[in-house]
Design an enzyme around this catalytic site. Sequence first.
Site, PDB file in Angstrom:
ATOM      1  N   TYR A   1      -2.928   0.750  10.508  1.00 60.09           N
ATOM      2  CA  TYR A   1      -3.010  -0.311   9.485  1.00 60.09           C
ATOM      3  C   TYR A   1      -3.915   0.148   8.332  1.00 60.09           C
ATOM      4  O   TYR A   1      -3.803  -0.324   7.207  1.00 60.09           O
ATOM      5  CB  TYR A   1      -3.521  -1.615  10.113  1.00 60.09           C
ATOM      6  CG  TYR A   1      -3.113  -2.847   9.324  1.00 60.09           C
ATOM      7  CD1 TYR A   1      -1.773  -3.156   9.135  1.00 60.09           C
ATOM      8  CD2 TYR A   1      -4.068  -3.697   8.767  1.00 60.09           C
ATOM      9  CE1 TYR A   1      -1.400  -4.269   8.411  1.00 60.09           C
ATOM     10  CE2 TYR A   1      -3.690  -4.816   8.043  1.00 60.09           C
ATOM     11  CZ  TYR A   1      -2.354  -5.091   7.877  1.00 60.09           C
ATOM     12  OH  TYR A   1      -1.983  -6.203   7.156  1.00 60.09           O
TER      13      TYR A   1
ATOM     14  N   LYS B   1      -7.017  -6.411   3.533  1.00 53.22           N
ATOM     15  CA  LYS B   1      -7.029  -7.758   4.142  1.00 53.22           C
ATOM     16  C   LYS B   1      -8.466  -8.268   4.303  1.00 53.22           C
ATOM     17  O   LYS B   1      -8.719  -9.475   4.156  1.00 53.22           O
ATOM     18  CB  LYS B   1      -6.306  -7.748   5.493  1.00 53.22           C
ATOM     19  CG  LYS B   1      -4.801  -7.511   5.401  1.00 53.22           C
ATOM     20  CD  LYS B   1      -4.078  -8.488   4.485  1.00 53.22           C
ATOM     21  CE  LYS B   1      -2.569  -8.368   4.587  1.00 53.22           C
ATOM     22  NZ  LYS B   1      -1.855  -9.085   3.507  1.00 53.22           N
TER      23      LYS B   1
ATOM     24  N   ALA C   1       0.872  -1.182   0.000  1.00 53.91           N
ATOM     25  CA  ALA C   1       0.000   0.000   0.000  1.00 53.91           C
ATOM     26  C   ALA C   1       0.900   1.220   0.000  1.00 53.91           C
ATOM     27  O   ALA C   1       1.927   1.230   0.687  1.00 53.91           O
ATOM     28  CB  ALA C   1      -0.885   0.012   1.236  1.00 53.91           C
TER      29      ALA C   1
HETATM   30  P1  NAP Z   1       8.104  -8.890   3.043  1.00 58.71           P
HETATM   31  O1  NAP Z   1       9.215  -9.777   3.410  1.00 58.71           O
HETATM   32  O2  NAP Z   1       8.445  -7.457   2.750  1.00 58.71           O
HETATM   33  O3  NAP Z   1       7.279  -9.535   1.836  1.00 58.71           O
HETATM   34  C1  NAP Z   1       6.384  -8.795   1.035  1.00 58.71           C
HETATM   35  C2  NAP Z   1       6.603  -9.249  -0.372  1.00 58.71           C
HETATM   36  O4  NAP Z   1       5.665  -8.651  -1.284  1.00 58.71           O
HETATM   37  C3  NAP Z   1       8.000  -8.841  -0.869  1.00 58.71           C
HETATM   38  O5  NAP Z   1       8.650  -9.990  -1.356  1.00 58.71           O
HETATM   39  C4  NAP Z   1       7.672  -7.857  -1.979  1.00 58.71           C
HETATM   40  O6  NAP Z   1       8.647  -7.829  -2.981  1.00 58.71           O
HETATM   41  C5  NAP Z   1       6.380  -8.412  -2.483  1.00 58.71           C
HETATM   42  N1  NAP Z   1       5.703  -7.522  -3.418  1.00 58.71           N
HETATM   43  C6  NAP Z   1       5.296  -6.243  -3.230  1.00 58.71           C
HETATM   44  N2  NAP Z   1       4.769  -5.752  -4.378  1.00 58.71           N
HETATM   45  C7  NAP Z   1       4.831  -6.748  -5.297  1.00 58.71           C
HETATM   46  C8  NAP Z   1       4.455  -6.885  -6.668  1.00 58.71           C
HETATM   47  N3  NAP Z   1       3.908  -5.872  -7.360  1.00 58.71           N
HETATM   48  N4  NAP Z   1       4.668  -8.069  -7.302  1.00 58.71           N
HETATM   49  C9  NAP Z   1       5.249  -9.091  -6.647  1.00 58.71           C
HETATM   50  N5  NAP Z   1       5.643  -9.031  -5.364  1.00 58.71           N
HETATM   51  C10 NAP Z   1       5.443  -7.871  -4.696  1.00 58.71           C
HETATM   52  O7  NAP Z   1       7.025  -8.824   4.219  1.00 58.71           O
HETATM   53  P2  NAP Z   1       6.123  -9.945   4.955  1.00 58.71           P
HETATM   54  O8  NAP Z   1       5.775  -9.328   6.247  1.00 58.71           O
HETATM   55  O9  NAP Z   1       6.776 -11.264   4.896  1.00 58.71           O
HETATM   56  O10 NAP Z   1       4.793  -9.914   4.066  1.00 58.71           O
HETATM   57  C11 NAP Z   1       4.242 -11.064   3.446  1.00 58.71           C
HETATM   58  C12 NAP Z   1       2.735 -11.092   3.628  1.00 58.71           C
HETATM   59  O11 NAP Z   1       2.435 -11.316   5.005  1.00 58.71           O
HETATM   60  C13 NAP Z   1       2.000  -9.815   3.242  1.00 58.71           C
HETATM   61  O12 NAP Z   1       0.776 -10.144   2.640  1.00 58.71           O
HETATM   62  C14 NAP Z   1       1.743  -9.161   4.594  1.00 58.71           C
HETATM   63  O13 NAP Z   1       0.643  -8.268   4.570  1.00 58.71           O
HETATM   64  C15 NAP Z   1       1.444 -10.394   5.410  1.00 58.71           C
HETATM   65  N6  NAP Z   1       1.505 -10.245   6.861  1.00 58.71           N
HETATM   66  C16 NAP Z   1       2.609  -9.694   7.459  1.00 58.71           C
HETATM   67  C17 NAP Z   1       2.629  -9.553   8.827  1.00 58.71           C
HETATM   68  C18 NAP Z   1       3.817  -8.913   9.516  1.00 58.71           C
HETATM   69  O14 NAP Z   1       3.681  -8.445  10.641  1.00 58.71           O
HETATM   70  N7  NAP Z   1       5.000  -8.916   8.921  1.00 58.71           N
HETATM   71  C19 NAP Z   1       1.547  -9.981   9.614  1.00 58.71           C
HETATM   72  C20 NAP Z   1       0.439 -10.550   8.982  1.00 58.71           C
HETATM   73  C21 NAP Z   1       0.436 -10.674   7.600  1.00 58.71           C
HETATM   74  P3  NAP Z   1       9.934  -6.835  -2.827  1.00 58.71           P
HETATM   75  O15 NAP Z   1      10.410  -6.859  -1.431  1.00 58.71           O
HETATM   76  O16 NAP Z   1      10.870  -7.393  -3.782  1.00 58.71           O
HETATM   77  O17 NAP Z   1       9.403  -5.458  -3.127  1.00 58.71           O
END
Ligand code: NAP
Length: 273
Positions: A155, A162, A95
């Site tokens: 958020y 979500k 976002a």
């Molecule tokens: P992360 O390591 O930053 O992973 C997010 C991923 O999304 C990155 O690999 C990013 O790629 C990719 N992305 C963004 N835009 C994209 C696009 N246009 N095409 C393809 N890939 C794209 O963070 P994470 O926390 O593990 O997030 C993974 C998921 O878990 C997300 O859906 C997040 O909302 C969810 N989640 C996270 C948490 C938390 O607290 N961390 C809690 C609940 C849910 P690049 O880095 O290469 O840009």
Amino acid sequence: MFMKGKKGVILGIANKRSIAYGIAKACREQGAELAITYLNEKFQRKLEPIAQELGCENRLYPCDVTKPEEIIALKEALEKDFGKIDFFVHSIAFAPKEGLSGRFVNISKEAFRVAMEISVYSFIELAQKLKPILSENSSILTLSYYGGVKYIPNYNLMGIAKAALEMSVRYLAEDLGKDGVRVNAISAGPIKTLAAAGIGDFNFMLKWNAAHAPLKKNVTIEEVGNSGMYLLSDLSSGVTGEIHYVDAGFHIMGMPAVTFDENGKPTIAWNGE
Ligand code: NAP
């Protein structure tokens, strides 16, 4: 080996702190054959050692989900490598910064469009475009957060995304169930990752969760990874349309636990700073 003979692709590994990496590692340890993707050339080099570690150095593909042609190319590459696949993981969200702090009422239409396209529609589009190569006993998984169900400070726009993602899980589960495809989400507790760094006051969120969750801690990518592996494997063959919480129990709390001081006065069990 719960994933022996299973083949699949994991989207959303940015680095070794990513939730997607935790899931990939757990699947690999249980015998899965993997492919992984990167967003653009800038990230390709970074992911090469991770692909090597996961045994998929020859199956590292570009996939920016805003580019339908890259999803089609991914499908063709996977078909060449594996024929059919048994699972995919969508661990992607984005976002614009304006949507992750400040007044919710001021969010622009363009920020809303971008967040919904990358964080929600991409899951539906991946299911649509990869469906011809999904095996008849397959499982697909996405990642959500409690901010899609209840208000969480800052958020904001991602909460709306979500909520839409979780409903997409249910509609996809019904639609794809007849084809033998299970569809689930993990709602993970807060974890310090690259994406999380964009959320205002994230460190406070971590402290609040650890203080008030029944398990009195935050979860790790290993814990989310193991639950992800369960949802992708045949261990969960009777489960679909589910939002599975891996959050140390935080979501069951309606109110912080109360203790009483020496004078019998109630105090909140808060050990944050
Ligand atoms: P992360 O390591 O930053 O992973 C997010 C991923 O999304 C990155 O690999 C990013 O790629 C990719 N992305 C963004 N835009 C994209 C696009 N246009 N095409 C393809 N890939 C794209 O963070 P994470 O926390 O593990 O997030 C993974 C998921 O878990 C997300 O859906 C997040 O909302 C969810 N989640 C996270 C948490 C938390 O607290 N961390 C809690 C609940 C849910 P690049 O880095 O290469 O840009």
